[in-house]
Design a protein around this motif. Structure first.
Motif, PDB file in Angstrom:
ATOM      1  N   SER A   1      41.040  62.537  -6.759  1.00 35.06           N
ATOM      2  CA  SER A   1      40.575  62.281  -8.110  1.00 35.06           C
ATOM      3  C   SER A   1      41.089  63.417  -8.989  1.00 35.06           C
ATOM      4  O   SER A   1      40.749  64.574  -8.779  1.00 35.06           O
TER       5      SER A   1
ATOM      6  N   GLY B   1      41.890  65.133 -12.774  1.00 37.76           N
ATOM      7  CA  GLY B   1      41.621  65.232 -14.213  1.00 37.76           C
ATOM      8  C   GLY B   1      42.734  66.029 -14.874  1.00 37.76           C
ATOM      9  O   GLY B   1      43.062  67.123 -14.412  1.00 37.76           O
TER      10      GLY B   1
ATOM     11  N   HIS C   1      36.703  66.549 -10.439  1.00 38.37           N
ATOM     12  CA  HIS C   1      38.126  66.272 -10.270  1.00 38.37           C
ATOM     13  C   HIS C   1      38.900  67.501  -9.806  1.00 38.37           C
ATOM     14  O   HIS C   1      38.481  68.627 -10.039  1.00 38.37           O
TER      15      HIS C   1
END
Ligand SMILES: NC(=[NH2+])NCCC[C@H](N)C(=O)O
Ligand SMILES: [Mn+2]
Ligand SMILES: [Mn+2]
Length: 345
Positions: free
Chosen positions: A31, A33, A116
């Motif tokens: 994940s 960001g 993230h």
């Protein structure tokens, strides 16, 4: 138990044979960001503020998703003009750099707190101040892997150029605290990294004062000489031995595109001949990914107004994208999803 790596028992259907039992597959559902920091005042060359949008335009988000990552793009920070910004010590534009990094630190801290892996797209390398500070603000002690032609560890008093992109490490390392003067817009910043938790890879243009600081603090370095002597695989093995010698800490990878050879990545403000090959550069990211501990990455110093030709710019930006893909699960042997089946005719 290693995180980030799944052990899969691979059975070839039909053949009855067991192929590559307990073969290690890379976990691809990172994940990620992304935060853009279009900032250039840590040095004097225009253009490096265009890095974040160029790297996105080369398909970073789509390609990360294509290899199984979840991606949230937090967009670009916006930086206000700072009117009067006189040099302090020898450091140029301290107010603008201090303010931008304060904003960046808060943004990185938020991305980390939302769970993230953080990708910071620069901008110049002074942004490592805010990126590493915000990452460390989440509470854990970090390891820093700094991939760069330069050490960026001048203090505001040793800097030969005044450019803060040549100084970020000196502000972040506990052991140098007493060597940093009070600077406007820097009161928020506290050192957050131990010298023993830092490894440099790719050095080949280190100022004498920086060389003294590296030796004085006993910082682990792999200059291009060590890369030549050991080969990149040994360099990465020893890098991980060093940063994991006590506890396994999350890794902050700060990647200056000028670590790569200028024949490959010419679009950067301070290119230095004799750099990493594409393969060595990618190998670093693959190896760091394999640890399962990569927590934040900076990709900095891509400057489309340098590097001469369109091809030079394209090759630099593509390399930056490929390095980021390598950080988050891309492997050169190829990969397939867990539920893939060969189609029947
Ligand atoms: N992030 C960079 N490209 N840094 C280059 C630094 C060059 C020189 N050592 C200086 O302190 O000014
Ligand atoms: Mn550099
Ligand atoms: Mn740098």
């Amino acid at each position: 138990m290693r995180t980030g790596v799944t052990r899969v028992l691979l059975v070839m259907k039909g053949s009855g044979a067991l192929h590559g039992a307990f073969k290690i597959f890379r976990r691809n559902h990172h994940s990620v960001g992304i935060i853009g920091a279009p900032f250039s005042k840590g040095q004097s060359r225009d253009g490096v503020q265009l890095g974040p949008d160029l790297i996105r335009a080369a398909g970073l988000v789509e390609k990360l998703k294509g290899q199984g990552c979840t991606v949230k793009d937090y967009g670009n920070l916006t930086f206000e003009e700072v009117a009067k910004d006189e040099t302090t010590g020898r450091a140029k534009r301290p107010r603008a750099v201090g303010q931008a990094n304060k904003q960046l630190s808060e943004a990185v801290r938020k991305i980390k707190n939302e769970g993230h892996a953080c990708v910071m797209l620069g901008g110049d390398h002074s942004l490592a101040i805010g990126s590493i500070h915000g990452h460390a603000a989440c509470g854990t002690q970090l390891s820093v892997v700094w991939v760069d032609a330069h050490a960026d560890i001048n203090t505001p008093l040793t800097t030969p150029t005044g450019n803060i992109h040549g100084q970020p490490m000196s502000y972040l390392i506990h052991e140098l605290r007493s060597k940093i003067p009070v600077m406007p817009n820097f009161s928020w910043l506290k050192p957050c990294i131990a010298a023993e938790d830092v490894v440099y890879i790719g050095l080949r243009d280190v100022d004498p004062e920086e060389h003294y600081i590296l030796k004085y603090l006993g910082i682990k370095t792999f200059s291009m000489t060590e890369v030549d002597y050991l080969g990149i695989a040994k360099v990465m093995e020893q890098t991980c031995d060093h940063i994991f010698s006590k506890v396994k800490k999350p890794i902050h990878l700060s990647y200056d595109i000028d670590a790569l050879d200028p024949s490959l990545a010419p679009a950067t403000g301070t290119p230095v001949v004799g750099g990493l090959t594409y393969r060595e550069g990618i190998y670093i990211t693959e190896h760091i990914c394999q640890t399962g501990l990569l927590s934040a990455v900076d990709m900095v110093e891509v400057n489309p107004k340098r590097g001469g030709t369109d091809n030079g710019v394209r090759s630099t930006v593509d390399a930056a994208v490929d390095l980021l893909l390598g950080c988050f699960g891309r492997v050169r042997e190829g990969s397939h999803s867990a539920d893939y089946k060969i189609p029947d005719p």
